[in-house]
Write an enzyme that holds these catalytic residues in place. Structure first.
Site, PDB file in Angstrom:
ATOM      1  N   GLU A 140       0.632  -1.284   0.218  1.00 20.53           N
ATOM      2  CA  GLU A 140      -0.011   0.028   0.244  1.00 20.53           C
ATOM      3  C   GLU A 140       0.899   1.391   0.015  1.00 20.53           C
ATOM      4  O   GLU A 140       0.484   2.346  -0.636  1.00 20.53           O
ATOM      5  CB  GLU A 140      -1.125   0.206   1.254  1.00 20.53           C
ATOM      6  CG  GLU A 140      -2.065  -0.846   1.038  1.00 20.53           C
ATOM      7  CD  GLU A 140      -1.711  -2.594   1.576  1.00 20.53           C
ATOM      8  OE1 GLU A 140      -2.400  -3.294   1.785  1.00 20.53           O
ATOM      9  OE2 GLU A 140      -0.545  -2.662   1.926  1.00 20.53           O
ATOM     10  N   MET A 157      24.574   8.616   3.069  1.00 12.81           N
ATOM     11  CA  MET A 157      24.329   9.797   3.867  1.00 12.81           C
ATOM     12  C   MET A 157      24.654   9.746   5.292  1.00 12.81           C
ATOM     13  O   MET A 157      25.162  10.492   6.070  1.00 12.81           O
ATOM     14  CB  MET A 157      23.018  10.402   3.471  1.00 12.81           C
ATOM     15  CG  MET A 157      22.812  11.878   3.992  1.00 12.81           C
ATOM     16  SD  MET A 157      24.236  12.938   3.385  1.00 12.81           S
ATOM     17  CE  MET A 157      23.082  13.473   1.707  1.00 12.81           C
ATOM     18  N   LYS A 178     -17.555  -0.423   5.574  1.00  9.08           N
ATOM     19  CA  LYS A 178     -18.143  -1.292   4.540  1.00  9.08           C
ATOM     20  C   LYS A 178     -19.689  -1.175   4.445  1.00  9.08           C
ATOM     21  O   LYS A 178     -20.171  -1.325   3.282  1.00  9.08           O
ATOM     22  CB  LYS A 178     -17.865  -2.812   4.903  1.00  9.08           C
ATOM     23  CG  LYS A 178     -18.130  -3.614   3.774  1.00  9.08           C
ATOM     24  CD  LYS A 178     -17.412  -5.110   4.114  1.00  9.08           C
ATOM     25  CE  LYS A 178     -17.639  -5.894   2.910  1.00  9.08           C
ATOM     26  NZ  LYS A 178     -17.206  -7.348   3.141  1.00  9.08           N
ATOM     27  N   PHE A 210     -12.192  -7.273  13.683  1.00  8.59           N
ATOM     28  CA  PHE A 210     -11.183  -7.493  12.632  1.00  8.59           C
ATOM     29  C   PHE A 210     -10.821  -6.448  11.901  1.00  8.59           C
ATOM     30  O   PHE A 210     -11.465  -6.037  10.985  1.00  8.59           O
ATOM     31  CB  PHE A 210     -11.476  -9.093  11.879  1.00  8.59           C
ATOM     32  CG  PHE A 210     -10.427  -9.411  11.053  1.00  8.59           C
ATOM     33  CD1 PHE A 210      -9.330  -9.962  11.367  1.00  8.59           C
ATOM     34  CD2 PHE A 210     -10.760  -9.386   9.631  1.00  8.59           C
ATOM     35  CE1 PHE A 210      -8.234 -10.439  10.830  1.00  8.59           C
ATOM     36  CE2 PHE A 210      -9.669  -9.811   8.802  1.00  8.59           C
ATOM     37  CZ  PHE A 210      -8.536 -10.247   9.184  1.00  8.59           C
ATOM     38  N   GLN A 211      -9.495  -6.199  11.671  1.00 12.18           N
ATOM     39  CA  GLN A 211      -8.888  -5.120  10.892  1.00 12.18           C
ATOM     40  C   GLN A 211      -9.397  -3.931  10.943  1.00 12.18           C
ATOM     41  O   GLN A 211      -9.609  -3.052  10.227  1.00 12.18           O
ATOM     42  CB  GLN A 211      -8.981  -5.627   9.425  1.00 12.18           C
ATOM     43  CG  GLN A 211      -8.014  -6.787   8.938  1.00 12.18           C
ATOM     44  CD  GLN A 211      -7.881  -7.025   7.640  1.00 12.18           C
ATOM     45  OE1 GLN A 211      -8.766  -6.816   6.807  1.00 12.18           O
ATOM     46  NE2 GLN A 211      -6.605  -7.534   7.145  1.00 12.18           N
TER      47      GLN A 211
END
Length: 573
Positions: free
Chosen positions: A51, A481, A163, A113-114
């Site tokens: 993502e 760096m 949802k 969940f999630q």
């Protein structure tokens, strides 16, 4: 009136907004939206492998076009994986709309969940956020999201959709608003004429002026106006890292990037200026160095769309809140109509001094008798082979600074990099986002062996969608760096900065179906790079071995003034 489900409304709203590509990764909370996406062809979805890459692709699209990019990620870990990309866009004022799935509304707060409170998690790094409470609100929320993301000082906007707001069996009237008015959000559309007139009076009376232009010039589509004003004034122009390309990099009046790794002449000119016209820049710490020693003899004119940025770090003598394009247009008209013109004698004397500084350093670097290539040589060759006309997307580190210093950008929106957040892993998905939208242009990712491994899984996405970007990996087998700072500040105690057990990048990219090249000698570089760019329809990864001990110079002395710089490992101003 047409009846659509909430999921169909999301997709139809994106269509009505003119969106052609969205970048994302599906999950349970988004499946209704993905099903609606499947049943149309106007909006193309790009399936990334992480993502974070989706947000970087959307971000880079926005940097290259000025229009908001769109990412689509699911709830919980999908949404939190996107946070780094959202923060990257936020720090650089990049317009982006991120649609996140959420658990069903009646489960919010139940540790379902999630489930993650995406509104709360993202709040510090978004311009605004929306949580959909009613499916009928989706069209207006999407319209508001794009309006807020793209107007005023741009930035990312999150739209969190439970949802059950997208249930395909529930239908509602769909109407996409033609325009949006928000009572509490009214960004200015022009600057204060009195302040602009006062600023021009000061500019025309200055003996040692400098125009200091940042990313706001590019995002504000004001590069042409900046160039015209600079020419009228015969004033030197310096760009921030984010502003490169806002003024032609090969023009005589361009004195280079300023700041921590800015050019000697830019930093010296800033320190000795008697007037600084700052446009679309925020005086961040990588520019100012020690704020108490910043440009001690200069009057400051600060033009910015965001009133909160003006006098935040450096006090402005003449603050001007307004879009860069309109403010510069008004300044141009005032200069053209003024009887008072810049003093030729004093400006000529100022240019003599600048040319002396330019001749003293002028972006030089040292080569030695070893066979080790210098990273600067690679960037100069890249500029030569691409004729200075590529979209250059960079990761973060030494390679980023070398690209900024040695690739001369003559057009805006061609330099695509993470400035404020400094996000390793940005470069490859950024190049993908640009190339998909500009398929006929050369698009290059300049990276290092550390940064490229942050999102190297996107080589699979490149295979799926045939995205023939070119990757130039400056491989110094270390976090360059980090090691430079350890050399300079920690007596070369290289704690965890060497990259051991690196993959064979050529074999790795070949495993994904791409072309890999390894270059170890400078005399082989031009032929190999020319061949790489001749393969127009292939993704090519060039693993280029460079001097692991090379540093980026100039480098400002921490907490000093702008003129306090290291020019090499042994030479200091």
């Amino acid at each position: 009136m047409e009846q659509l489900s909430g999921a169909q409304m999301v997709i139809r709203a994106l269509q009505d907004e003119g969106v052609k590509h969205i970048y994302g990764y599906p999950g349970g909370a988004l499946l209704h939206i993905y099903d609606a996406l499947f049943q149309q062809e106007e909006v193309q979805h790009v399936l990334v492998r992480h993502e974070q890459a989706a947000t970087h692709m959307a971000d880079a699209y926005a940097r290259a076009t000025g229009k908001a990019g769109v990412a689509l990620v699911t709830s919980g870990p999908g949404a939190t994986n996107a946070i780094t990309g959202i923060a990257t866009a936020y720090m650089d004022s990049i317009p982006m709309v991120v649609i996140t799935g959420q658990v069903m509304s009646f489960l919010i707060g139940e540790d379902a969940f999630q489930e993650t409170d995406m509104i709360g998690v993202s709040r510090p790094v978004v311009k605004h956020s929306f949580s959909v409470q009613n499916p009928e609100d989706i069209p207006s929320i999407i319209k508001k999201a794009f309006h807020i993301a793209e107007s005023g000082r741009p930035g990312p906007v999150v739209v969190d959709i439970p949802k059950d707001m997208t249930n395909p069996t529930d239908r509602f009237n769909y109407e996409y608003p033609k325009s949006i008015k928000l009572r509490s959000y009214n960004p200015v559309s022009r600057g204060h004429s009195g302040q602009i007139k006062k600023a021009i009076d000061m500019v025309l009376g200055a003996k040692r002026p400098v125009i200091y232009a940042g990313g706001g010039v590019i995002m504000g589509d004001a590069s042409a106006e900046l160039t015209e004003l600079a020419k009228l004034l015969n004033a030197p122009v310096t760009n921030t890292l984010m502003g490169l390309g806002g003024y032609p990099g090969t023009d005589r009046q361009f004195i280079g990037m300023l700041g921590m790794h800015g050019s000697y002449e830019a930093n010296m000119a800033m320190h000795h200026a008697d007037l600084i016209l700052a446009v679309g820049a925020r005086f961040d710490d990588r520019v100012t160095n020690g704020v108490d020693k910043f440009c001690p003899t200069a009057k400051i004119i600060h033009v910015d769309i965001d009133p909160a940025s003006i006098s935040k770090t450096i006090q402005a003598d003449v603050p001007i809140v307004g879009p860069a394009k309109h403010v510069l247009q008004e300044m141009i008209e005032l200069v053209k109509g003024s009887k008072k013109q810049p003093g030729k004698e004093s400006i000529d004397s100022w240019w003599q001094q600048i040319e002396e500084w330019r001749g003293r350093h002028g972006g030089r670097f040292r080569t030695d008798d070893s066979e080790l290539m210098k990273p600067q040589q690679v960037i100069e060759m890249l500029s030569k082979v691409t004729k200075g006309d590529a979209y250059v997307c960079s990761d973060v580190g030494q390679h980023q600074m070398f690209a900024a210093q040695y690739y001369k950008f003559n057009k805006p929106n061609r330099w695509i990099n993470s400035g404020g957040l400094g996000t390793m892993g940005f470069g490859l998905p950024a190049a993908m986002g640009v190339k998909m939208n500009f398929p006929d242009e050369e698009v290059v990712c300049v990276t290092g062996e550390g940064s490229i491994q942050m999102n190297i899984q996107e080589l699979s996405t490149i295979s799926q969608y045939d995205i023939p970007v070119k990757v130039i990996c400056l491989n110094n087998q270390s976090l360059g760096m980090v090691r430079q700072w350890q050399d300079m500040n920690y007596e070369s105690r290289h704690s965890q900065s060497y990259m051991k057990s690196l993959p064979d990048f050529v074999k790795l990219v070949e495993a994904y179906g791409h072309v890999g090249m390894k270059v170890e000698k400078y005399e082989d570089l031009e032929a190999a790079m020319t061949e790489a760019f001749s393969l127009k329809d292939r993704m090519v990864f060039m693993d280029i071995a460079v001097d692991p001990f090379e540093h980026v110079y100039p480098m400002q002395v921490p907490r000093g003034s702008m003129r306090d710089m290291w020019l090499s490992k042994t030479e200091r101003t």
